[in-house]
Design a protein around this motif. Structure first.
Motif, short mmCIF file in Angstrom:
data_model
loop_
_atom_site.label_atom_id
_atom_site.label_comp_id
_atom_site.label_asym_id
_atom_site.label_seq_id
_atom_site.Cartn_x
_atom_site.Cartn_y
_atom_site.Cartn_z
N TYR A 5 21.91 66.78 26.37
CA TYR A 5 20.89 66.01 25.65
C TYR A 5 19.71 65.75 26.57
O TYR A 5 19.85 65.73 27.79
CB TYR A 5 21.48 64.69 25.15
CG TYR A 5 22.56 64.89 24.13
CD1 TYR A 5 22.26 65.22 22.82
CD2 TYR A 5 23.90 64.77 24.49
CE1 TYR A 5 23.25 65.42 21.89
CE2 TYR A 5 24.90 64.97 23.56
CZ TYR A 5 24.57 65.30 22.26
OH TYR A 5 25.56 65.51 21.34
N PRO A 7 16.89 63.79 28.76
CA PRO A 7 16.96 62.51 29.48
C PRO A 7 16.52 61.36 28.57
O PRO A 7 15.65 61.54 27.71
CB PRO A 7 15.96 62.70 30.63
CG PRO A 7 15.79 64.17 30.76
CD PRO A 7 16.00 64.76 29.40
N ILE A 8 17.11 60.21 28.78
CA ILE A 8 16.78 59.04 27.95
C ILE A 8 15.28 58.76 27.95
O ILE A 8 14.70 58.43 26.91
CB ILE A 8 17.54 57.80 28.47
CG1 ILE A 8 19.05 57.98 28.28
CG2 ILE A 8 17.05 56.54 27.78
CD1 ILE A 8 19.53 57.97 26.86
N GLU A 22 21.70 54.60 29.51
CA GLU A 22 21.85 55.47 30.69
C GLU A 22 22.10 56.92 30.32
O GLU A 22 21.58 57.81 30.98
CB GLU A 22 22.98 54.95 31.57
CG GLU A 22 22.64 53.61 32.20
CD GLU A 22 23.37 53.37 33.49
OE1 GLU A 22 24.55 53.72 33.57
OE2 GLU A 22 22.73 52.83 34.43
N SER A 23 22.92 57.17 29.34
CA SER A 23 23.22 58.56 28.98
C SER A 23 23.70 58.63 27.54
O SER A 23 24.22 57.64 26.99
CB SER A 23 24.29 59.14 29.91
OG SER A 23 25.49 58.42 29.75
N GLU A 25 26.28 60.27 24.97
CA GLU A 25 27.60 60.91 24.95
C GLU A 25 27.69 61.93 23.82
O GLU A 25 28.23 63.01 24.00
CB GLU A 25 28.69 59.85 24.80
CG GLU A 25 28.69 58.80 25.91
CD GLU A 25 29.07 59.38 27.25
OE1 GLU A 25 30.15 59.97 27.35
OE2 GLU A 25 28.26 59.26 28.20
N CYS A 34 26.39 56.33 23.06
CA CYS A 34 25.78 56.43 24.39
C CYS A 34 26.36 55.37 25.33
O CYS A 34 27.16 54.53 24.93
CB CYS A 34 24.26 56.29 24.29
SG CYS A 34 23.68 54.74 23.63
N ARG A 35 25.96 55.47 26.60
CA ARG A 35 26.34 54.51 27.62
C ARG A 35 25.12 53.68 28.01
O ARG A 35 23.99 54.20 28.02
CB ARG A 35 26.85 55.24 28.87
CG ARG A 35 28.17 55.95 28.68
CD ARG A 35 29.31 54.93 28.58
NE ARG A 35 30.59 55.60 28.49
CZ ARG A 35 31.35 55.85 29.55
NH1 ARG A 35 30.93 55.51 30.76
NH2 ARG A 35 32.52 56.44 29.42
N ASN A 104 29.58 49.45 32.77
CA ASN A 104 29.33 50.45 31.73
C ASN A 104 29.58 49.85 30.36
O ASN A 104 30.64 49.27 30.12
CB ASN A 104 30.26 51.65 31.93
CG ASN A 104 29.69 52.64 32.92
OD1 ASN A 104 28.48 52.76 33.05
ND2 ASN A 104 30.56 53.34 33.61
#
Lengths: 150, 113
Positions: A5, A7-8, A22-23, A25, A34-35, A104
């Motif tokens: 994916y 970058p945020i 952050e990322s 999923e 997402c995280r 997290n």
């Protein structure tokens, strides 16, 4: 197979220290997982703690990322030209404790309905042994003057 | 004017009971990263402000356990002056609040405790 994916920061207009995603999923037409993490320099800190309702901002950022991926999937307006705005929220259930520091967080936004740039989601933000927030929100991705009157 | 220190990033213009007139400071840390090209105070930042003001007025107030309703109608940018009003409703165990600027309502909401 792991999907790559963007970058945020290519998806949402938020930047540190406000940015908490952050990322990603996973993403599908039904929504996004997402995280996220609330860092020590968060502007949402009140004293030494971050109130549980800040999970709503995390969910709103996830909704903005979902809308950006939706636009990209349709080759529409680049998301970086737009801003995401929370329009309303309801049925948000908060735990008694604060949002965990530097932990997290698992975030899920599930698309309920969409009409143009406006979309409604159910959401869940959880992390640590007991922290969990759920609720509903609607958000709009557009230039600010098209969302709210000045 | 009898006012406690305000949450950083805001300036007190005036206060009458539980109605506060404030200004969002230029360079407010509450807008940091939201958004760099056009900073605005997030809706959650507005709830945070109400939370802080409520705790100044009622140090023993119960912690909120739900956001029942939040409606956003305008944005607040640095330099904006706005009024904040909140009220506790013990029978319904909730706090209602409204934020208004010269152009009209910014945000309205209800938190349960």
């Amino acid at each position: 197979m792991t999907h790559a994916y963007p970058p945020i920061v290519d998806l949402v207009p938020h930047r540190p220290p406000c940015l908490m995603l952050e990322s990603i999923e996973s993403w599908a037409e039904t929504g996004l997982v997402c995280r996220a993490r609330c860092r020590h320099d968060s502007p949402f800190r009140l004293g030494s703690q971050v109130p549980a309702y800040v999970a709503l901002e995390i969910a709103a950022q996830a909704a903005a990322a979902d809308q950006a991926l939706r636009l990209r999937a349709r080759n529409r307006t680049p998301a970086e030209a737009l801003q995401g705005f929370l329009v309303n929220a309801w049925e948000v259930v908060l735990p008694p404790g604060a949002l965990p520091n530097d932990v997290n967080l698992n975030v899920r936004v599930t698309l309920d309905a969409t009409a143009g740039p406006l979309a409604s989601y159910g959401f869940e933000v959880s992390g640590g042994p007991t922290f969990a927030v759920s609720g509903r929100l609607s958000a709009m991705t557009a230039a600010p003057d098209r969302v709210f009157p000045s | 004017m009898d006012c406690p220190p305000i949450l950083d990033g805001f300036e007190i213009v005036d206060r009458v009971g539980e109605h506060w007139n404030l200004r969002l400071a230029h360079g407010s840390p509450r807008c940091a990263g939201h958004f760099p090209q056009d900073p605005v105070l997030s809706a959650v930042g507005q709830i945070q402000l109400v939370d802080w003001l409520r705790r100044q007025a009622h140090p023993e107030a119960a912690t909120w356990v739900a956001l029942e309703d939040l409606r956003c109608r305008r944005v607040l940018r640095p330099g904006a002056e706005f009024g904040v009003h909140f009220a506790e409703h013990p029978a319904k165990r909730c706090t209602s609040f409204a934020i208004e600027c010269a152009q009209g309502e910014v945000t309205r909401g209800r938190m349960r405790w």
